[in-house]
Structures are given as structure tokens and as C-alpha cells.
Design a protein around this motif. Sequence first.
Motif, PDB file in Angstrom:
ATOM      1  N   VAL A   1       5.241  17.797  -5.023  1.00  0.00           N
ATOM      2  CA  VAL A   1       3.980  17.345  -4.452  1.00  0.00           C
ATOM      3  C   VAL A   1       3.777  17.909  -3.044  1.00  0.00           C
ATOM      4  N   ALA A   2       4.800  17.837  -2.217  1.00  0.00           N
ATOM      5  CA  ALA A   2       4.658  18.286  -0.828  1.00  0.00           C
ATOM      6  C   ALA A   2       4.359  19.779  -0.750  1.00  0.00           C
ATOM      7  N   ALA A   3       5.066  20.565  -1.551  1.00  0.00           N
ATOM      8  CA  ALA A   3       4.887  22.018  -1.519  1.00  0.00           C
ATOM      9  C   ALA A   3       3.726  22.478  -2.387  1.00  0.00           C
ATOM     10  N   GLN A   4       3.246  21.600  -3.265  1.00  0.00           N
ATOM     11  CA  GLN A   4       2.184  21.938  -4.213  1.00  0.00           C
ATOM     12  C   GLN A   4       2.537  23.172  -5.044  1.00  0.00           C
ATOM     13  N   ASN A   5       3.747  23.149  -5.596  1.00  0.00           N
ATOM     14  CA  ASN A   5       4.108  24.196  -6.548  1.00  0.00           C
ATOM     15  C   ASN A   5       5.030  23.635  -7.608  1.00  0.00           C
ATOM     16  N   GLY A   6       5.124  24.349  -8.716  1.00  0.00           N
ATOM     17  CA  GLY A   6       5.943  23.857  -9.807  1.00  0.00           C
ATOM     18  C   GLY A   6       5.921  24.786 -10.996  1.00  0.00           C
ATOM     19  N   SER A   7       6.100  24.220 -12.182  1.00  0.00           N
ATOM     20  CA  SER A   7       6.250  24.998 -13.411  1.00  0.00           C
ATOM     21  C   SER A   7       4.916  25.132 -14.142  1.00  0.00           C
ATOM     22  N   PHE A   8       4.528  26.380 -14.430  1.00  0.00           N
ATOM     23  CA  PHE A   8       3.288  26.657 -15.147  1.00  0.00           C
ATOM     24  C   PHE A   8       3.527  27.748 -16.175  1.00  0.00           C
TER      25      PHE A   8
ATOM     26  N   THR B   1       0.832  -1.195   0.000  1.00  0.00           N
ATOM     27  CA  THR B   1       0.000   0.000   0.000  1.00  0.00           C
ATOM     28  C   THR B   1       0.868   1.247   0.000  1.00  0.00           C
ATOM     29  N   LEU B   2       0.532   2.205  -0.892  1.00  0.00           N
ATOM     30  CA  LEU B   2       1.226   3.481  -0.922  1.00  0.00           C
ATOM     31  C   LEU B   2       0.604   4.384   0.114  1.00  0.00           C
ATOM     32  N   SER B   3       1.376   4.867   1.043  1.00  0.00           N
ATOM     33  CA  SER B   3       0.819   5.657   2.132  1.00  0.00           C
ATOM     34  C   SER B   3       0.316   6.995   1.634  1.00  0.00           C
ATOM     35  N   ALA B   4      -0.768   7.454   2.244  1.00  0.00           N
ATOM     36  CA  ALA B   4      -1.364   8.735   1.871  1.00  0.00           C
ATOM     37  C   ALA B   4      -0.542   9.870   2.460  1.00  0.00           C
ATOM     38  N   ARG B   5      -0.591  11.026   1.783  1.00  0.00           N
ATOM     39  CA  ARG B   5       0.081  12.208   2.296  1.00  0.00           C
ATOM     40  C   ARG B   5      -0.962  13.268   2.616  1.00  0.00           C
ATOM     41  N   SER B   6      -0.609  14.170   3.508  1.00  0.00           N
ATOM     42  CA  SER B   6      -1.450  15.347   3.738  1.00  0.00           C
ATOM     43  C   SER B   6      -0.876  16.467   2.906  1.00  0.00           C
ATOM     44  N   ARG B   7      -1.726  17.053   2.057  1.00  0.00           N
ATOM     45  CA  ARG B   7      -1.231  18.074   1.153  1.00  0.00           C
ATOM     46  C   ARG B   7      -2.074  19.328   1.225  1.00  0.00           C
ATOM     47  N   VAL B   8      -1.482  20.433   0.761  1.00  0.00           N
ATOM     48  CA  VAL B   8      -2.218  21.688   0.667  1.00  0.00           C
ATOM     49  C   VAL B   8      -3.023  21.666  -0.613  1.00  0.00           C
ATOM     50  N   PRO B   9      -4.323  21.934  -0.615  1.00  0.00           N
ATOM     51  CA  PRO B   9      -5.125  21.870  -1.813  1.00  0.00           C
ATOM     52  C   PRO B   9      -4.634  22.813  -2.902  1.00  0.00           C
ATOM     53  N   ALA B  10      -4.706  22.445  -4.152  1.00  0.00           N
ATOM     54  CA  ALA B  10      -4.440  23.283  -5.312  1.00  0.00           C
ATOM     55  C   ALA B  10      -5.559  23.073  -6.344  1.00  0.00           C
TER      56      ALA B  10
END
Length: 360
Positions: free
Chosen positions: A207-214, A3-12
Amino acid sequence: MSTLSARSRVPALAGVSALSLLAAACGAAPEESGNGGSASGDFKPCMVSDSGGFDDRSFNQLSFEGLQKASEDAGLEPITVQSNSPTDYTPNLNNLVDQGCGLIVTVGFALADATKQAAEQNPDVNFAIVDDNSIELDNVKPLTYDMAQSAFLAGYAAASFSTTGVVGTFGGSQFPTVTIFMDGFADGVQYFNEQKNRDVRVIGWDVAAQNGSFTGGFEANEVAKNTAQGLIDQNADVIFPVGGPIYQSAAQAIRDTNRPVALIGADADVYVSDPTVADLVLTSVTKGLATSTEEVVTTAADGSFDNTPYVGTLENEGVGIAPFHDFESRVDPALQGELDAIRAGIVDGSIEVVSPSSPN
């Protein structure tokens, strides 16, 4: 299956030519509907695109295909109106209401405000909206898709295929309907690393920071090409652009480079919908827009419309990944079997794929 463990993330957050589209310009009245003796009577199925247009080889086009198929089967003539900018949404909806549409499908979350307003003002007209579940009205049916599930499979495939150990993704705008792909993709790469004791790196999305290239939009332009080139310059040999036509700019960047880089499509099976880039496409993360749109049009025409939200998943085949097509002989021979097992694990819950943007 572990099982891949779930993470708690900031919504985007199959191709059809432009000539075949029945899209009218904003405010233009189409010809009278011909119902061909259908049991649906004078029911009029209608659709409004977002500003990407019906020939985007992506979600507008796929939704149009679903409308067209259901209409043909029921002997109905659909009315479609193309939006050239966000300012067209409200007048286009009013135009269709005035023409007596029995169901109006609005394509894309960008139309949510205009759809809600039109639905509130016209409770006798049914609506369905693609990629949005924010409207809670009796006459509005949300059509949403858990793209994290299918993107997870594509991320695993990308990590398996990569020889540089770097894969990249970038989006049009940072909306939940975009970042849900990127979450699943990155988690699929991480799952590959856990299963294979590898260290394939994802660039373009944290994924953790919920930011990237756009790119700041969904146009195929120099910004999108430069964004893709930036990933290539960091040694990515698989690129996953998420946001309608921006994949076309990524394909240009790939062709300009001096080393092999594979492309992953989004929404449609890009190998089929855009043959000009077929030789670059490893696979595509597909969204069952045509099927879900066809279903809601058919039920509305039959008089059995309901507002129960539709959520596309791997289990109901509302999301998926396309075949490897020309890359089939180049991927690990064991890869397809591994993906089949992962798919089964996601469906039965033994592999948990979570994104803050997944529909409820």
C-alpha cells in the motif's frame, strides 16, 4: 468504534450465458427496435463493451444485465455491440450513434478517450461510462464505485479466516480501478491486526509503495495462474485476484495445490456468476454495476438524464461484499457481526477508508 488513520499515498488505479447476450459484432446492424407501446417512444438504449466481452462474468456482464433489465421494464429493445479489441471502440460508438441511440453506455475506463470524442462530436446523444470520471461534459454521466470500502470488509474477513497468517492479492493491470480494490483489501487486513493484536501479512500489494503483482492484462492465462501460484507458494491461504477473468486462473492454481486455499471474487458474486468455482469462494467484493446501469438507462428513457456523477458506496449499496455461502459454517461465528459493525463505522465516518483511487 475506533478510527483507522488515513495515509498519504501515491496515486495509482448473476451470471448470464453468452447465448443470451444481444451483443453484435463490430459494425453489425441489429434488428429494428420494438418499443412495445412504451411511453419512451422510439428511445434506443445502447451499450459498448470493452475488449473483455459481455460474457466475462464480471463488469461487462453485470452492466449488460442492468441495461437488459431497464430495457425490459420500459418495453425497449437494447442495442449492444461487443468490442473484440481496443481498435473497435471508436467504430462501435460511431455505429451506435448512426443508429440513433438515445443513450450509449460504455463499459470500462478503457473507452474514456473514445467516449469523450463521440460525446463532443454528438452533443445531442447522452452517454454514461462505467469506471471513469475523467470526462466533464453535459452529455456524459460517470458511473464510479468506491471499491476500497467493500474491499476493506473482505480484507478483514480474509485475515480472520486465514490460518497461515498470510493472504495475497494480485491484479490484471495497474490501473486505479484495480488498485482501489487492493488498497481496501490490504487496509482491511491491517485493521484486523490492529483490532485483534494479530500480524496477518498481505503479499502481492504494498500500500505505501503502491506496487505489487500484476499479470499485465485481464485474460485468464498461464501468467495469471503462475502469479496466483506464486502467492500460494508463499503460504497464502486466501487469494484475491482483481481483474475480470483472471480469477479463473487463480482457481486452477488453487485446485492444483495440495492444501486448502480460499478465493475472493471481484465485481460479481462469483459464487453465483461462476458455479464452477463456487466451492472455492469465501466471499466476493461486489460492484453495483447492474443497479447503477439500470438506473441511468431508466432515467434517460424517461427523459430525465443528468450528468451528475454516480458514486457507489456502502451507504447507497453501490458496493458491498457477498455472503459467505458454503464457507458460512467455517468462518468465525463472530465475524459477520464484526463486519456489520465495521460497515456501520465506514458509513458514519468513524472508520476512515481512503485510497488515492477513490472517486471524489
